[in-house]
Design an enzyme around this catalytic site. Structure first.
Site, PDB file in Angstrom:
ATOM      1  N   GLY A 259       3.636  -2.775  10.986  1.00 32.53           N
ATOM      2  CA  GLY A 259       2.191  -2.898  10.735  1.00 32.53           C
ATOM      3  C   GLY A 259       1.462  -2.859  12.073  1.00 32.53           C
ATOM      4  N   ARG A 260       0.951  -4.030  12.468  1.00 35.16           N
ATOM      5  CA  ARG A 260       0.340  -4.180  13.787  1.00 35.16           C
ATOM      6  C   ARG A 260       0.998  -5.378  14.465  1.00 35.16           C
ATOM      7  NH1 ARG A 260      -1.606   0.303  14.002  1.00 35.16           N
ATOM      8  NH2 ARG A 260      -3.753   0.874  13.472  1.00 35.16           N
TER       9      ARG A 260
ATOM     10  N   GLY B  92       0.842  -1.199   0.000  1.00 37.14           N
ATOM     11  CA  GLY B  92       0.000   0.000   0.000  1.00 37.14           C
ATOM     12  C   GLY B  92       0.869   1.237   0.000  1.00 37.14           C
TER      13      GLY B  92
ATOM     14  N   GLU C 126       0.492  -4.295  23.369  1.00 45.14           N
ATOM     15  CA  GLU C 126       1.114  -3.022  23.752  1.00 45.14           C
ATOM     16  C   GLU C 126       0.415  -2.420  24.966  1.00 45.14           C
ATOM     17  OE1 GLU C 126       1.074  -0.578  20.251  1.00 45.14           O
ATOM     18  OE2 GLU C 126       2.130  -2.077  19.087  1.00 45.14           O
TER      19      GLU C 126
ATOM     20  N   SER D 295       0.790  -9.144  -1.860  1.00 46.56           N
ATOM     21  CA  SER D 295      -0.283  -8.203  -1.661  1.00 46.56           C
ATOM     22  C   SER D 295      -1.559  -8.928  -2.072  1.00 46.56           C
ATOM     23  CB  SER D 295      -0.018  -6.984  -2.553  1.00 46.56           C
ATOM     24  OG  SER D 295      -0.703  -5.845  -2.098  1.00 46.56           O
TER      25      SER D 295
ATOM     26  N   HIS E 169       5.938   1.854  19.392  1.00 45.55           N
ATOM     27  CA  HIS E 169       4.878   2.283  18.462  1.00 45.55           C
ATOM     28  C   HIS E 169       5.015   3.785  18.148  1.00 45.55           C
ATOM     29  CE1 HIS E 169       0.673   0.930  16.955  1.00 45.55           C
ATOM     30  NE2 HIS E 169       1.160   1.876  16.166  1.00 45.55           N
TER      31      HIS E 169
ATOM     32  N   ILE F 198       2.350   2.799   2.483  1.00 47.35           N
ATOM     33  CA  ILE F 198       3.556   2.661   3.292  1.00 47.35           C
ATOM     34  C   ILE F 198       4.540   1.692   2.628  1.00 47.35           C
ATOM     35  CG2 ILE F 198       4.437   1.801   5.501  1.00 47.35           C
ATOM     36  CD1 ILE F 198       1.793   2.877   6.756  1.00 47.35           C
TER      37      ILE F 198
ATOM     38  N   ALA G  71       6.618   4.748  15.061  1.00 50.52           N
ATOM     39  CA  ALA G  71       6.910   4.910  13.627  1.00 50.52           C
ATOM     40  C   ALA G  71       5.948   5.879  12.976  1.00 50.52           C
ATOM     41  CB  ALA G  71       6.830   3.560  12.918  1.00 50.52           C
TER      42      ALA G  71
END
Lengths: 335, 335
Positions: free
Chosen positions: A251-252, A173, A281, A194, A299, A175, A301
């Site tokens: 990402g996550r 995407g 987190e 993707s 976290h 990013i 970024a």
């Protein structure tokens, strides 16, 4: 002269109500929202979420829009939406919308927008920085210097070269594309997986993460979190990446099976990791704290001082579009 | 059968002698040199330099070539050259040749070559990594996570954006050019100063470092060390860079007036620094150890595991060229 409140008169609300679910909002951003909307601030209220929502719904001018922090501190789910039937629009201050139940929003005709590309460059920069850090051992060498070990132990061990590394990006995407563009300038070879092959990019496409990992020296997780991408980096993928492989996750946290990642790092089945996100987190697995081949950031970024004004413009632009019935600027779901 | 040594016969040396001044040489590199030359290894000898050189000069086949470690652990000066009059060629395993007295070499007709561009990409990568680290506070955020502070103190403060930063590069040689190329991909604006304006590059040229610093958000020191560039970043330049400015040094420690730099950091007259080199390595000013806006690595920008074979090829290629009377591959001084 008596003030209107003291005189007992009820002033009609002039500004439309806006639900606000974001703790950290700099003063100029808050002021810009406050000039346009009557802010119903959840974190300032100190109330439990159901109480806060019930109060907002019962007001004479119930809120039609909400600004919700990205990252999941507040979840916009069926219970949330049921509590505020007046809601027509949710703006997420994050790029990811995994904290918003899009199905439930769609069912109710609630529009959703996100922060668009506001964060993309910052996240891409941070991803590249963490990759250089892991390969060239910057944070580890930093600790070595700060502990005064250089004069005592002599030369620090060589790191690894970035050039010519095959970097497999999961999710091309905004990013992922910016990461690819940056890493090309370092002479990296870019691969990706993707949802679909992109005709417009020159990078080699792999239909699945396992094959991508097998052919890559570095895996960068740059996809959204959803049911298809939860634990997309699992034990098998780590195995395919192999003992010289490096994982970067911006990402996550839940995109990676963290328990398996920690185990693979402990057993030397992968070479290193750069992690800005974690499954629980702010909890970070304590086993990682003693590893020199891991770089961990809390976290961060996603955002810089300079990007704050971009976020403010995107937030207000979407709210104004919604309230005036115009197309959203950065829609995720629109009607 | 008696061995030649046991029989008392003196075997003539088959291979030409080579002075070797490099402590860390991996086994394959040493073997490759050993197949071609009779190695006179200073660090293995345990002798003081004058004794070692006198012994080599007195041998029946005195050495015509030397391989000298980059960085200055051994200095090739008039005394060194006087001690080995047979010497015709010095190869520096570093890019910088500030440890070699080129004037004295020239006067004696001693050719000099260096490692050429072997290290350039690694140094450029490290410079970019350090810049991202300083701006985005990667190492500092890393310490925050490792100390377990994230769950206790909450969100870490925002860093600064790399995009649109004006980066002034001091010295647009191989390394400086590669740094520029990389930073362009992040959306930085590139300025430079150099001995002369380069017609072939699109970056804005400044005739001196002071003017460059005045117009830049970041100064990257990427020049060689010589009498003109010693303390090229001095108090005035730091002043011109200003309180939001950042210094990255991957040149030589003495390119920066370190005492002034430490003072400027202490007083908040510049915003941060990324330093791979220091004036008195391995000594690092202790004041820096408590600063979160400084990233320090122990002179590791220069080299990676992957670059070792490039260095081996460049070293042997130059030696073979010298011994066969062909042009050097990466000459600094040649005849």
């Amino acid at each position: 002269m008596a003030s209107p409140a003291a005189s007992g008169e009820v002033q009609p609300p002039i500004l439309p109500a806006l639900l606000l679910f974001r703790r950290q909002l700099d003063a100029s951003f808050r002021a810009a929202l406050g000039r346009r909307y009557r802010l119903l601030d959840f974190f300032a209220s100190g109330e439990p979420l159901p109480v806060f929502l019930a109060g907002a719904a019962a007001s004479p001018d119930p809120p039609r829009a909400a600004v919700v922090v990205g990252g999941g501190a507040v979840r916009v789910d069926a219970a949330f939406l049921d509590a505020i039937p007046s809601l027509g629009f949710v703006f997420s201050t994050g790029a990811g919308v995994d904290h918003i139940d899009l199905h439930e929003c769609a069912r109710r005709g609630v529009a959703v927008a996100n922060s668009g590309t506001v964060y993309s460059a910052d996240v891409a920069d941070h991803a590249v920085g963490m990759l250089i850090d892991v390969l060239r051992r910057v944070s580890a060498a930093e600790r070595f210097v700060r502990r005064g070990l250089w004069p005592v132990q002599g030369d620090y061990p060589l790191g690894n070269k970035l050039g010519c590394k095959r970097v497999g990006i999961i999710g091309l995407g905004n990013i992922g594309s910016l990461i690819a563009k940056r890493l090309q300038a370092f002479g990296c070879v870019i691969y990706y997986t993707s949802r679909r092959l992109r005709d417009s990019v020159p990078y080699k496409y792999f239909p699945n993460v396992h094959d991508l990992a097998s052919e890559s020296d570095v895996l960068v997780v740059a996809c959204a979190l959803n049911k298809d991408t939860r634990h997309i980096v699992n034990k098998d993928v780590l195995e395919a990446l192999g003992k010289d492989g490096i994982i970067i996750n911006i990402g996550r946290g839940a995109n990676v099976d963290e328990m398996e990642l920690v185990q693979a790092l402990k057993e030397g089945r992968i070479a290193g990791a750069g992690l800005d996100v974690f499954e629980n987190e702010p909890k970070v697995p304590a086993e990682l704290f003693s590893m020199d081949n891991v770089v961990m950031t809390p976290h961060v970024a996603v955002f810089t001082s300079e990007s704050r004004s971009d976020l403010r413009d995107t937030t207000i632009g979407n709210l104004e579009a919604f309230f005036s019935g115009k197309p959203l600027l950065t829609p995720v779901l629109s009607w």
